[in-house]
Design a protein around this motif. Sequence first.
Motif: not given
Length: 243
Positions: A194-206, A229-243
């Motif tokens: 899961v990759s998530a981003q917000g104001p001033g940060f970006a993280i990647s976790t399982a 959390i909820e997110g959108i599945v990307l083409e490479d199988g990772t999930i993009s979430a907005l926190l």
Amino acid sequence: MNRYRHPWAARRWLARLLPVLALGMGATATRAQADWSQVVQRWADAAVHSSGLAEKSPLRLQVDVGALDPSLRLAPCARAEPYLPAGARLWGRSRLGLRCVDGPTRWNVFIPVTVQAFGPAWVLAGNVPAGAVLTAADAVESEVDWAAAPAPVLADPALWVGQVAARPLQAGQALRQSMVKAPQLFSMGAQVRVSAQGPGFAISTAGQALSAGSAGQNVRVRMTNGKIIEGIVLEDGTISALL
């Protein structure tokens, strides 16, 4: 002497005359209905032409207006107006309304209409089982009626090559949007990134997927701290979430 002096003679004369009158009235009604069908045909042709669809796309349009119900007996009308009923559209099998706006008796009827839109599309060369991944060799280009079914035609191979058959597909079918789906990238319970981003940060976790996922889908993921959390599945199988 009056040949119809006796009631039985008059009745006999009327019995012979009524079929002739009925035939004449039926022919008049038929001619009137044919005239109204021509009015609707001209209106439908003009409406389809004014849409600009033929000029903006490679489609060859054809409009066929059906006949009024022959059992109808419409009152005389000096002017009737065709119209598109609410919820209907000039695409595929539909119907048009026709209402009398200038006559002693106002009436409103419906006439079947079929709009065909012939253009290039991809047609399956053979049967494809459900779940099979489509390749460029599975279809050949041909001309089909785009309006023959509600689902949009997939005219660009990029829209269906690499996609999965959503159900068993038959040879000769034109590929449409409802016939394919994105391939499944992970199953329910799988560990996902899961990759998530917000104001001033970006993280990647399982996290753990709570449902199977395909590219473009919204999925729910349980993070290691138990938060969902909820997110959108990307083409490479990772999930993009907005926190």
